[in-house]
Design an enzyme around this catalytic site. Structure first.
Site, short mmCIF file in Angstrom:
data_model
loop_
_atom_site.label_atom_id
_atom_site.label_comp_id
_atom_site.label_asym_id
_atom_site.label_seq_id
_atom_site.Cartn_x
_atom_site.Cartn_y
_atom_site.Cartn_z
N ASP A 1 37.48 30.58 54.26
CA ASP A 1 36.77 31.73 55.22
C ASP A 1 36.11 31.20 56.49
O ASP A 1 36.35 32.28 57.43
CB ASP A 1 35.43 32.30 54.35
N LEU B 1 31.61 34.13 28.90
CA LEU B 1 31.34 33.47 27.76
C LEU B 1 30.75 32.27 27.97
O LEU B 1 30.48 31.17 27.37
CB LEU B 1 32.56 33.22 26.78
#
Length: 171
Positions: free
Chosen positions: A135, A83
């Site tokens: 990461d 949305l």
């Protein structure tokens, strides 16, 4: 029970009269200059931060990769968050700043001239940069945490200016 049923349900902006999700119609809203700033904190072992500062992370320049991840994520927010309207972003800035011995503060800023705000883009940028930093460093520190993700400031649009007053928004 009958009293509860008589109460009028609040008007939800992202649900239609049948309770189905919908994108808000911004067609009649004026175009304004909008700025949003968000922040995230990555906590890590002091040795991990030392390795980042020394450029001694095996995968490469952890800050450069995190910065690029944040910028790219801001541009893809409408693909990630249901949305959200796609926005013609003018500027995305992502800064990573070591604080103390064991944390990195990430601040993102998004600027756009549009009918809807850029808060989600700034939040997604800060969060994605934090994830990319994790990461890059996870091989040396799997205990890192990502915390204090918050909207720090926003301006433009009908709701005007907002600045967070708690510690998540202050250095």
């Amino acid at each position: 029970m009958a009293e509860k049923q008589k109460r009028k349900r609040p008007e939800w902006t992202h649900l239609d009269s049948l309770g189905r999700a919908r994108m808000v119609d911004v067609g009649e809203k004026p175009v304004t200059r909008r700025v949003a700033v968000a922040r995230a904190v990555v906590r890590m072992r002091p040795a991990t931060l030392r390795r980042i500062r020394e450029g001694n992370i095996e995968k490469g320049d952890a800050f450069a990769v995190a910065r690029l991840a944040g910028i790219q994520a801001a541009k893809r927010t409408a693909d990630l968050i249901p949305l959200c309207h796609p926005l013609p972003l003018e500027v995305v800035r992502v800064d990573l700043t070591p604080r103390g011995r064991d944390r990195v503060e990430i601040e993102s800023e998004v600027r756009v001239t549009a009918k809807t705000g850029a808060e989600m883009e700034a939040l997604v940028a800060a969060t994605a940069a934090a994830l990319a930093l994790y990461d890059m460093c996870k091989a040396v520190d799997r205990e890192m945490t990502i915390a204090e993700v918050a909207l720090v400031e926003k301006s433009g649009g009908r709701s005007g200016h907002f600045r967070r007053s708690d510690r998540a928004g202050n250095r």
